[in-house]
Design a protein around this motif. Structure first.
Motif, PDB file in Angstrom:
ATOM      1  N   VAL A 203      -3.060   6.214  12.794  1.00  0.00           N
ATOM      2  CA  VAL A 203      -3.870   5.628  11.838  1.00  0.00           C
ATOM      3  C   VAL A 203      -3.312   4.923  11.081  1.00  0.00           C
ATOM      4  CG1 VAL A 203      -5.329   7.367  12.453  1.00  0.00           C
ATOM      5  CG2 VAL A 203      -3.726   7.416  10.317  1.00  0.00           C
ATOM      6  N   GLN A 204      -3.984   3.624  10.534  1.00  0.00           N
ATOM      7  CA  GLN A 204      -3.858   2.565   9.759  1.00  0.00           C
ATOM      8  C   GLN A 204      -5.217   2.240   8.808  1.00  0.00           C
ATOM      9  OE1 GLN A 204      -3.643  -1.705  12.265  1.00  0.00           O
ATOM     10  NE2 GLN A 204      -3.963  -0.532  14.108  1.00  0.00           N
ATOM     11  N   ILE A 205      -4.324   2.720   7.935  1.00  0.00           N
ATOM     12  CA  ILE A 205      -5.075   2.180   6.313  1.00  0.00           C
ATOM     13  C   ILE A 205      -5.238  -0.328   5.599  1.00  0.00           C
ATOM     14  CG2 ILE A 205      -5.123   2.655   3.859  1.00  0.00           C
ATOM     15  CD1 ILE A 205      -4.902   5.558   4.801  1.00  0.00           C
ATOM     16  N   PHE A 206      -5.836  -0.631   5.859  1.00  0.00           N
ATOM     17  CA  PHE A 206      -5.604  -2.168   5.444  1.00  0.00           C
ATOM     18  C   PHE A 206      -6.778  -2.922   4.824  1.00  0.00           C
ATOM     19  CE2 PHE A 206      -7.499  -1.813   9.693  1.00  0.00           C
ATOM     20  CZ  PHE A 206      -8.864  -2.306   9.353  1.00  0.00           C
ATOM     21  N   GLU A 207      -6.580  -3.841   4.689  1.00  0.00           N
ATOM     22  CA  GLU A 207      -7.646  -4.682   3.822  1.00  0.00           C
ATOM     23  C   GLU A 207      -7.712  -3.734   2.212  1.00  0.00           C
ATOM     24  OE1 GLU A 207     -10.870  -6.406   5.096  1.00  0.00           O
ATOM     25  OE2 GLU A 207      -9.115  -7.726   7.327  1.00  0.00           O
ATOM     26  N   ILE A 208      -7.203  -3.241   2.011  1.00  0.00           N
ATOM     27  CA  ILE A 208      -6.849  -2.811   1.022  1.00  0.00           C
ATOM     28  C   ILE A 208      -7.064  -3.796  -0.357  1.00  0.00           C
ATOM     29  CG2 ILE A 208      -5.639  -1.796  -1.261  1.00  0.00           C
ATOM     30  CD1 ILE A 208      -3.039  -0.116   0.788  1.00  0.00           C
ATOM     31  N   GLN A 209      -8.214  -2.807  -1.172  1.00  0.00           N
ATOM     32  CA  GLN A 209      -8.564  -4.263  -2.171  1.00  0.00           C
ATOM     33  C   GLN A 209      -8.139  -3.517  -3.859  1.00  0.00           C
ATOM     34  OE1 GLN A 209     -10.272  -7.166  -1.999  1.00  0.00           O
ATOM     35  NE2 GLN A 209      -9.784  -7.128   0.385  1.00  0.00           N
ATOM     36  N   ALA A 210      -7.571  -4.205  -4.834  1.00  0.00           N
ATOM     37  CA  ALA A 210      -7.299  -3.233  -5.941  1.00  0.00           C
ATOM     38  C   ALA A 210      -7.250  -4.221  -6.691  1.00  0.00           C
ATOM     39  CB  ALA A 210      -5.971  -2.917  -5.861  1.00  0.00           C
ATOM     40  N   GLU A 211      -7.049  -3.552  -8.146  1.00  0.00           N
ATOM     41  CA  GLU A 211      -7.273  -4.438  -9.296  1.00  0.00           C
ATOM     42  C   GLU A 211      -6.182  -3.405 -10.607  1.00  0.00           C
ATOM     43  OE1 GLU A 211     -10.953  -4.321 -10.731  1.00  0.00           O
ATOM     44  OE2 GLU A 211     -10.682  -2.009 -11.234  1.00  0.00           O
TER      45      GLU A 211
ATOM     46  N   LYS B 130      -9.657  -0.130  -5.065  1.00  0.00           N
ATOM     47  CA  LYS B 130     -11.533  -0.125  -4.937  1.00  0.00           C
ATOM     48  C   LYS B 130     -11.817   0.132  -3.681  1.00  0.00           C
ATOM     49  CE  LYS B 130     -11.899  -4.002  -6.562  1.00  0.00           C
ATOM     50  NZ  LYS B 130     -12.865  -5.415  -6.754  1.00  0.00           N
ATOM     51  N   SER B 131     -11.018  -0.235  -2.493  1.00  0.00           N
ATOM     52  CA  SER B 131     -11.454   0.044  -1.518  1.00  0.00           C
ATOM     53  C   SER B 131     -10.795   0.016  -0.356  1.00  0.00           C
ATOM     54  CB  SER B 131     -12.811  -0.477  -1.028  1.00  0.00           C
ATOM     55  OG  SER B 131     -12.622  -1.764  -0.800  1.00  0.00           O
ATOM     56  N   PHE B 132     -11.017   0.655   0.996  1.00  0.00           N
ATOM     57  CA  PHE B 132     -10.150  -0.401   2.340  1.00  0.00           C
ATOM     58  C   PHE B 132     -10.718   0.155   3.451  1.00  0.00           C
ATOM     59  CE2 PHE B 132      -9.529   4.038   1.064  1.00  0.00           C
ATOM     60  CZ  PHE B 132      -9.487   4.777   2.079  1.00  0.00           C
ATOM     61  N   LYS B 133      -9.951  -0.811   4.110  1.00  0.00           N
ATOM     62  CA  LYS B 133     -10.498   0.109   5.780  1.00  0.00           C
ATOM     63  C   LYS B 133      -9.579   0.711   6.719  1.00  0.00           C
ATOM     64  CE  LYS B 133     -13.261  -4.472   6.599  1.00  0.00           C
ATOM     65  NZ  LYS B 133     -12.924  -5.720   7.086  1.00  0.00           N
ATOM     66  N   PHE B 134      -9.803   1.937   7.432  1.00  0.00           N
ATOM     67  CA  PHE B 134      -9.543   2.285   7.802  1.00  0.00           C
ATOM     68  C   PHE B 134      -9.732   2.326   9.343  1.00  0.00           C
ATOM     69  CE2 PHE B 134      -9.297   7.037  10.053  1.00  0.00           C
ATOM     70  CZ  PHE B 134      -8.080   6.867   9.463  1.00  0.00           C
ATOM     71  N   LYS B 135      -8.268   2.840  10.375  1.00  0.00           N
ATOM     72  CA  LYS B 135      -8.966   2.523  11.584  1.00  0.00           C
ATOM     73  C   LYS B 135      -7.962   3.797  12.384  1.00  0.00           C
ATOM     74  CE  LYS B 135      -9.598   0.516  15.731  1.00  0.00           C
ATOM     75  NZ  LYS B 135      -9.577   1.504  16.569  1.00  0.00           N
ATOM     76  N   ALA B 136      -8.420   4.780  12.991  1.00  0.00           N
ATOM     77  CA  ALA B 136      -8.124   5.746  13.691  1.00  0.00           C
ATOM     78  C   ALA B 136      -8.132   4.988  15.531  1.00  0.00           C
ATOM     79  CB  ALA B 136      -8.639   7.118  13.897  1.00  0.00           C
ATOM     80  N   PRO B 137      -7.241   5.695  16.254  1.00  0.00           N
ATOM     81  CA  PRO B 137      -7.103   5.296  17.952  1.00  0.00           C
ATOM     82  C   PRO B 137      -8.718   5.717  18.155  1.00  0.00           C
ATOM     83  CG  PRO B 137      -5.080   5.786  17.008  1.00  0.00           C
ATOM     84  CD  PRO B 137      -6.093   6.020  16.374  1.00  0.00           C
TER      85      PRO B 137
ATOM     86  N   GLY C  96       0.863  -1.117   0.079  1.00  0.00           N
ATOM     87  CA  GLY C  96       0.130  -0.283   0.276  1.00  0.00           C
ATOM     88  C   GLY C  96       0.868   1.121  -0.024  1.00  0.00           C
ATOM     89  N   THR C  97       0.086   2.724  -0.447  1.00  0.00           N
ATOM     90  CA  THR C  97       1.439   3.499  -0.042  1.00  0.00           C
ATOM     91  C   THR C  97       0.048   4.618  -0.329  1.00  0.00           C
ATOM     92  OG1 THR C  97       0.972   4.221  -2.970  1.00  0.00           O
ATOM     93  CG2 THR C  97       2.749   2.964  -2.476  1.00  0.00           C
ATOM     94  N   MET C  98       0.882   6.021   0.023  1.00  0.00           N
ATOM     95  CA  MET C  98       0.153   7.246   0.630  1.00  0.00           C
ATOM     96  C   MET C  98       1.061   8.179  -0.295  1.00  0.00           C
ATOM     97  SD  MET C  98      -3.507   7.205   2.393  1.00  0.00           S
ATOM     98  CE  MET C  98      -3.295   8.719   3.008  1.00  0.00           C
ATOM     99  N   ARG C  99       1.103   9.043  -0.447  1.00  0.00           N
ATOM    100  CA  ARG C  99       1.180  10.186  -2.090  1.00  0.00           C
ATOM    101  C   ARG C  99       2.630   9.107  -1.997  1.00  0.00           C
ATOM    102  NH1 ARG C  99       2.361  14.878   2.428  1.00  0.00           N
ATOM    103  NH2 ARG C  99       3.507  13.839   3.229  1.00  0.00           N
TER     104      ARG C  99
ATOM    105  N   PRO D  94      -0.451  -3.108   4.712  1.00  0.00           N
ATOM    106  CA  PRO D  94      -1.673  -1.944   4.953  1.00  0.00           C
ATOM    107  C   PRO D  94      -0.569  -1.487   5.186  1.00  0.00           C
ATOM    108  CG  PRO D  94      -0.344  -3.139   6.409  1.00  0.00           C
ATOM    109  CD  PRO D  94       0.036  -4.288   6.026  1.00  0.00           C
ATOM    110  N   VAL D  95      -0.609   0.791   5.277  1.00  0.00           N
ATOM    111  CA  VAL D  95      -0.139   1.570   5.603  1.00  0.00           C
ATOM    112  C   VAL D  95      -0.368   1.711   6.714  1.00  0.00           C
ATOM    113  CG1 VAL D  95       0.770   3.633   4.441  1.00  0.00           C
ATOM    114  CG2 VAL D  95      -0.671   2.092   2.857  1.00  0.00           C
TER     115      VAL D  95
END
Length: 520
Positions: free
Chosen positions: A491-499, A455-462, A417-420, A513-514
């Motif tokens: 914060v976490q970005i995980f279960e990233i779905q891509a094609e 296409k989608s991802f999950k976001f988790k903040a404390p 996964g990437t950000m910027r 994850p990121v």
């Protein structure tokens, strides 16, 4: 090679050497390396035979020196010629020994391993010019040539002219009009077995010249003798090239080659097209063709030669073949553990068969698609391996040959996964940047440039519940959770779905994850 005055055996050897020099310019396969080695061995045997004959002739002249002044003068000339010949002959022998030792050749009959070119390239030619070692060879040839021509004088112009031609060290202009120095033209870029054979051939030329001179001196005069020397062996074959394991069907016969047998008229065609007069020249009674070898495959020379006899022309039919094969322009280098194709992508492949035109090559395998010429693409399906089968129709009518190669099938590696566009997996960002930056996925260090779309991802903040986000940017619910997070928290970005864009059916492996530390 002493023109048309050589022995039948010697002229056959010379002809075979010239044929294989032409083959070298077209294809330097293992068979050709072996052929050069075979020719070198035959020339060595011929040279040993000439050594014995020449020593006997020289001894006979020395014995006859007391008979009359003519033989006395002949003995002096013969001794000088023998010394000049021995100097260059021994120098060439030392050069061949240097090539063997310099390349650490342990088995001197393993000709197929003698394909390296760098040793003489670097020894004879450095910095774009002839090296001192290369110049030494040229100087030795010059000394021999000038000395022999001076000895012969005006007594045998044909032999003197032949020595001048065979041992010339001038720059050479090839068929394309490009001028090269003697060393570049004859030794640079050639496999070492070819260079060794070239030197053995020069040694053979030395012995032939010495033998002819001694023979004429021993006869008591330098007049041309009408004898079997005006003939040479002619080899006729059904093919211009032969493959390993096939039967050589050459037929040997005698043919007269002195100038008196020069044809009065020539009517020849190459593959049905007339051969123009400027492509034909003569060497004594031998007709020399300077035609282009054409494309890969079999070629036919047909037509007639016309000879004068009893006031009329006698027609001799010509029907000969030769085979053109591809000139090598690249090495075959394979990483034995990397025979891999990837599922989910178009794997480009090049499939050829040495010496065979692309149109005569057929390849098949699950997922293999032709892309024109020697180019193919492979899109492997299920399984762990795929085998590609290749068959080729030989250009000489020798049937077909086949081969195959097996490739391992691997899935596309796990994306990250990437950000910027940061693929480190852990980074520090402001909450404003997190809220506006797109989430991406990439395949670092993968040979294929794939465009992955998130296409989608999950976001988790404390302190907040996990949010499922559709698309590649935080939605409002995720941004609300982001605002509640404290400075310095992660914060976490995980279960990233891509094609893969263009191949949405391929299921990528789980994307790493990121984790982002908030800097404000």
């Amino acid at each position: 090679m002493a023109g048309g005055k050589l022995s039948a055996r010697q002229k056959m050897i010379n002809l075979m050497y010239l044929v294989f020099i032409a083959m070298l310019a077209l294809q330097m396969g293992k068979e050709v390396l072996s052929a050069f080695g075979s020719i070198n061995a035959k020339l060595d045997r011929a040279n040993n035979s000439f050594n014995t004959k020449n020593d006997l002739a020289l001894n006979d002249l020395k014995k006859k020196a007391g008979e009359n002044e003519e033989f006395a003068a002949a003995a002096v000339t013969a001794q000088s010629a023998s010394e000049l010949s021995k100097t260059l002959y021994d120098f060439l022998g030392a050069q061949k020994e240097m090539i063997f030792t310099g390349n650490n050749v342990k088995d001197r009959e393993d000709f197929e391993s003698m394909d390296k070119t760098s040793f003489l390239d670097e020894r004879y030619h450095r910095g774009g010019k002839v090296s001192p070692e290369g110049q030494q060879l040229l100087d030795q040839m010059d000394t021999y040539r000038n000395g022999m021509i001076a000895l012969i004088g005006d007594s045998n112009k044909d032999l003197a002219d032949q020595i001048a031609a065979d041992f010339a060290t001038d720059d050479i202009t090839d068929s394309e009009g490009k001028t090269q120095d003697y060393i570049s033209y004859h030794f640079v870029g050639f496999p070492m077995v070819s260079s060794i054979t070239k030197m053995t051939q020069m040694q053979n030329d030395i012995k032939v010249v010495e033998n002819e001179l001694l023979s004429k001196l021993l006869s008591g005069n330098l007049k041309e003798l009408a004898s079997i020397d005006n003939y040479e062996t002619v080899m006729t074959t059904s093919k211009g090239a032969y493959y390993t394991g096939s039967t050589f069907d050459g037929v040997l016969s005698l043919g007269r080659v002195d100038a008196s047998t020069k044809p009065s008229r020539v009517d020849l065609k190459l593959d049905g097209r007339p051969i123009s007069a400027d492509k034909v020249s003569y060497d004594g009674g031998k007709l020399v063709l300077g035609v282009n070898t054409g494309g890969v495959g079999d070629h036919n020379i047909t037509g007639s030669l016309f000879y004068p006899q009893d006031g009329k022309e006698i027609e001799v039919k010509v029907d000969q073949k030769f085979t053109t094969i591809n000139k090598p322009n690249s090495a075959t280098i394979a990483a034995d553990k990397m025979n891999v194709v990837y599922r989910g992508v178009q794997n480009p492949m090049t499939i050829t068969f040495a010496g065979v035109a692309d149109s005569k090559v057929k390849a098949s395998g699950n997922g293999l698609t032709p892309a024109g010429g020697s180019k193919y693409t492979m899109s492997p399906g299920k399984g762990k391996e795929v085998t590609i089968n290749v068959s080729a129709t030989l250009p000489d009518g020798g049937g077909t040959v086949s081969d195959n190669a097996t490739f391992r099938i691997k899935d596309i590696p796990r994306p990250v996964g990437t950000m910027r566009n940061d693929d480190s997996g852990a980074m520090k960002m402001t909450r404003e940047a997190v809220g506006g930056a797109p989430v991406g996925a990439t395949l670092p260090d993968f040979d294929f440039d794939l465009n992955l779309r998130v296409k989608s991802f999950k976001f988790k903040a404390p302190g907040s519940a996990t949010v499922l986000v559709q698309g590649n940017k935080l939605n409002q619910q995720a941004k609300n959770a982001l605002r509640k997070a404290k400075r310095g928290s992660s914060v976490q970005i995980f279960e990233i779905q891509a094609e893969i864009q263009g191949n949405s059916t391929y299921k990528l492996r789980r994307i790493s994850p990121v984790i982002i530390e908030l800097s404000n």
